[in-house]
Design an enzyme around this catalytic site. Structure first.
Site, PDB file in Angstrom:
ATOM      1  N   HIS A  38      -8.309  13.950 -33.537  1.00 39.25           N
ATOM      2  CA  HIS A  38      -7.688  12.916 -34.375  1.00 39.25           C
ATOM      3  C   HIS A  38      -8.330  12.849 -35.748  1.00 39.25           C
ATOM      4  O   HIS A  38      -9.168  11.969 -35.973  1.00 39.25           O
ATOM      5  CB  HIS A  38      -7.883  11.538 -33.714  1.00 39.25           C
ATOM      6  CG  HIS A  38      -7.108  11.325 -32.475  1.00 39.25           C
ATOM      7  ND1 HIS A  38      -5.871  10.719 -32.471  1.00 39.25           N
ATOM      8  CD2 HIS A  38      -7.382  11.629 -31.200  1.00 39.25           C
ATOM      9  CE1 HIS A  38      -5.412  10.654 -31.240  1.00 39.25           C
ATOM     10  NE2 HIS A  38      -6.307  11.195 -30.442  1.00 39.25           N
TER      11      HIS A  38
ATOM     12  N   GLU B 253      -7.193  11.656 -38.336  1.00 35.83           N
ATOM     13  CA  GLU B 253      -6.803  10.406 -39.035  1.00 35.83           C
ATOM     14  C   GLU B 253      -7.793   9.281 -38.754  1.00 35.83           C
ATOM     15  O   GLU B 253      -7.770   8.253 -39.420  1.00 35.83           O
ATOM     16  CB  GLU B 253      -5.367   9.997 -38.643  1.00 35.83           C
ATOM     17  CG  GLU B 253      -5.179   9.333 -37.289  1.00 35.83           C
ATOM     18  CD  GLU B 253      -5.200  10.309 -36.108  1.00 35.83           C
ATOM     19  OE1 GLU B 253      -5.508  11.503 -36.297  1.00 35.83           O
ATOM     20  OE2 GLU B 253      -4.925   9.858 -34.975  1.00 35.83           O
TER      21      GLU B 253
ATOM     22  N   CYS C 114      -3.185  15.535 -31.042  1.00 32.04           N
ATOM     23  CA  CYS C 114      -3.380  15.021 -29.674  1.00 32.04           C
ATOM     24  C   CYS C 114      -2.051  14.925 -28.913  1.00 32.04           C
ATOM     25  O   CYS C 114      -1.490  15.951 -28.550  1.00 32.04           O
ATOM     26  CB  CYS C 114      -4.148  13.712 -29.707  1.00 32.04           C
ATOM     27  SG  CYS C 114      -4.997  13.395 -28.159  1.00 32.04           S
TER      28      CYS C 114
END
Ligand code: GLN
EC number: 4.3.3.6
Length: 192
Positions: A172, A174, A79
């Site tokens: 994302h 994560e 991002c």
């Protein structure tokens, strides 16, 4: 075992550290040039690219980061991190600088003008991932040496790319429990 740094100026640092550890790497936070010197690769997290750029400048990290990338250090930007790895950006703030390294044009907040955040299932390097987008950029265009690894359905936009040791995603990973993208990056480091 490779040691991978997570640029810890701002953004989703802890989540990346955890995912890297789950993917079999040892992970440390990087805030100073000496910490950057100690890592084999670097993750640049999501957050806000304008803030990250200003903090990198304030902490005297911008030039060391550019140097390590130029010397071939593997890096993965998610991002805002994707924006930081772009050679050229659109819709940046006045004078906004990046680290650069990937021959691409990235448009900031591109999806954000339509929907602030959304989730989508897509193919990442041939494997299915569930991708979370938050005020995400997209890749407007890529140079000849850039491999497209993922496309998102809204508008068929490029959202994952690789150029040699550099990897970037608009989304994302994560924030999901899925370590696939981090494992891809850790494998990249082992191969290089
Ligand atoms: N819109 C942010 C930027 O320009 C990126 C958003 C994110 O990292 N979730 O940096």
């Amino acid at each position: 075992m490779p040691t991978i740094g997570v640029l810890a100026l701002q953004g989703s640092v802890r989540e990346h550290v955890r995912m890297l550890q789950e993917a079999g790497a040892s992970a440390i936070a990087v805030r100073r040039p000496a910490e950057l010197d100690a890592v084999d690769g670097l993750v640049i997290p999501g957050g806000e690219s304008t803030t990250m750029w200003k903090l990198a400048d304030t902490f005297d990290l911008l030039d060391p980061l550019r140097m390590r990338i130029k010397e071939g250090m593997p890096a993965y930007g998610s991002c805002a991190g994707m924006i930081m790895l772009a050679d050229r950006i659109e819709d940046g703030v006045d004078g906004q600088q990046t680290i650069g390294g990937i021959d691409m044009v990235v448009r900031r907040n591109a999806f954000g003008r339509q929907v602030d955040s959304f989730e989508a299932d897509l193919d990442f390097a041939g494997e299915p991932v569930h991708a979370i987008f938050i005020r995400a950029p997209w890749v407007e265009s890529v140079g000849a040496d850039v491999e497209v690894l993922g496309i998102a359905e809204p508008g068929d936009r490029i959202v994952a790319v690789r150029q040699g040791p550099l990897l970037a995603t608009s989304f994302h990973p994560e924030l999901t429990g899925d370590t696939r993208v981090h494992r891809y990056f850790v494998d990249m480091l082992r191969e290089l």
